[in-house]
Design a protein around this motif. Structure first.
Motif, short mmCIF file in Angstrom:
data_model
loop_
_atom_site.label_atom_id
_atom_site.label_comp_id
_atom_site.label_asym_id
_atom_site.label_seq_id
_atom_site.Cartn_x
_atom_site.Cartn_y
_atom_site.Cartn_z
N THR A 4 0.83 -1.21 0.00
CA THR A 4 0.00 0.00 0.00
C THR A 4 0.86 1.26 0.00
N LEU A 5 1.94 1.23 0.76
CA LEU A 5 2.83 2.39 0.85
C LEU A 5 3.45 2.72 -0.51
N PHE A 6 4.00 1.70 -1.18
CA PHE A 6 4.61 1.95 -2.49
C PHE A 6 3.57 2.39 -3.51
N GLY A 7 2.37 1.83 -3.41
CA GLY A 7 1.31 2.25 -4.31
C GLY A 7 0.93 3.71 -4.10
N LEU A 8 0.89 4.15 -2.84
CA LEU A 8 0.57 5.55 -2.55
C LEU A 8 1.66 6.48 -3.08
N TYR A 9 2.92 6.08 -2.91
CA TYR A 9 4.00 6.90 -3.46
C TYR A 9 3.82 7.10 -4.96
N ALA A 10 3.53 5.99 -5.65
CA ALA A 10 3.42 6.05 -7.11
C ALA A 10 2.20 6.84 -7.55
N ALA A 11 1.10 6.71 -6.81
CA ALA A 11 -0.17 7.31 -7.25
C ALA A 11 -0.34 8.76 -6.82
N THR A 12 0.35 9.17 -5.74
CA THR A 12 0.10 10.51 -5.21
C THR A 12 1.31 11.43 -5.27
N GLY A 13 2.52 10.87 -5.30
CA GLY A 13 3.71 11.72 -5.29
C GLY A 13 3.96 12.38 -3.94
N MET A 14 3.44 11.79 -2.86
CA MET A 14 3.67 12.37 -1.54
C MET A 14 5.14 12.27 -1.15
N ARG A 15 5.55 13.15 -0.24
CA ARG A 15 6.90 13.09 0.29
C ARG A 15 7.08 11.79 1.08
N CYS A 16 8.33 11.39 1.24
CA CYS A 16 8.61 10.05 1.78
C CYS A 16 7.96 9.80 3.14
N ASN A 17 7.96 10.79 4.02
CA ASN A 17 7.47 10.55 5.38
C ASN A 17 5.98 10.80 5.54
N GLU A 18 5.34 11.39 4.53
CA GLU A 18 3.94 11.78 4.70
C GLU A 18 2.98 10.60 4.82
N PRO A 19 3.09 9.55 3.99
CA PRO A 19 2.17 8.42 4.19
C PRO A 19 2.36 7.73 5.53
N LEU A 20 3.54 7.83 6.11
CA LEU A 20 3.81 7.15 7.37
C LEU A 20 3.04 7.77 8.52
N ARG A 21 2.59 9.01 8.36
CA ARG A 21 1.89 9.70 9.44
C ARG A 21 0.38 9.78 9.20
N LEU A 22 -0.10 9.11 8.16
CA LEU A 22 -1.53 9.12 7.89
C LEU A 22 -2.29 8.32 8.94
N ASP A 23 -3.46 8.80 9.32
CA ASP A 23 -4.34 8.08 10.22
C ASP A 23 -5.59 7.65 9.44
N ARG A 24 -6.40 6.79 10.04
CA ARG A 24 -7.61 6.34 9.34
C ARG A 24 -8.51 7.51 8.96
#
Length: 213
Positions: free
Chosen positions: A138-158
């Motif tokens: 899911t993390l790699f998919g989010l990077y590819a689909a959104t272009g978020m910075r490296c640490n941003e998906p790690l801090r996402l909450d539900r």
């Protein structure tokens, strides 16, 4: 000499508190500074010298020279702070490790096929309770689909995930701002499948899975 009474650890606490009072988070810097202080104290140092700063900065030996330079720069900033309250402090010269990291002239663009292979490989990662493969895929998919910075998906909450309106809320990002990131429909299915896995995961098992990374 205030720092002589406080010691390097007291200087570390004081320096970080002063910077954080100005709004800086200093998460990584705080960890690096703590490592330096532990290293210096274990070497018997009670104040900063060029020798102790250089010995710490050039670890590990196999690191890139630019990493050594960044480590020494951090110690130099700490030494400048300490020198105001302990005249024994030596601020290392700025040109001891002159290496600089240079970004590539053009970024490496992953092709769709490479991204698919990466996500498929993530799905096959070994896992005790099944959380790791889904997390990394899911993390790699989010990077590819959104272009978020490296640490941003790690801090996402539900609560930051809105699959109805196809948008993510990325909170407290660079410069303390928050923003909305649109989601491609292809990300909905992995995101939905990830939610139940996290929800039903026993807390103790989840901690074990994450700590084993």
């Amino acid at each position: 000499m205030l720092l002589a009474r406080l010691g390097l650890r007291g200087g570390e606490v004081s320096a970080l508190a002063a910077r954080r009072a100005l709004g800086h988070k200093l998460l990584l810097l705080g960890r690096l500074l703590q490592r330096f202080v532990v290293f210096a104290e274990s070497s018997g140092a009670t104040f900063i010298t060029t020798e102790i700063a250089l010995a710490w900065a050039m670890q590990p030996a196999e690191a890139q020279p630019a990493q050594w330079t960044n480590g020494l720069a951090m110690v130099r900033r700490f030494a400048r702070y300490c020198s105001a309250i302990d005249p024994r402090t030596v601020v290392p010269p700025p040109d001891l490790l002159p290496h600089r990291y240079r970004r590539p002239s053009s970024p490496y663009i992953y092709r769709d096929e490479a991204i698919i292979r990466l996500i498929d490989a993530a799905k096959r990662l070994p896992s005790t309770v099944g959380l790791r493969p889904q997390t990394y895929a899911t993390l790699f998919g989010l990077y590819a689909a959104t272009g978020m910075r490296c640490n941003e998906p790690l801090r996402l909450d539900r609560d930051d995930t809105d699959l109805v309106d196809s948008v993510l809320t990325v909170r407290d990002t660079k410069f303390g701002k928050s923003r909305y990131v649109p989601l491609h429909p292809s990300t909905h299915r992995p995101s939905r499948s990830m939610r139940p896995a996290v929800t039903v995961m026993p807390e103790s098992a989840e901690r074990h899975e994450i700590s084993s990374e």
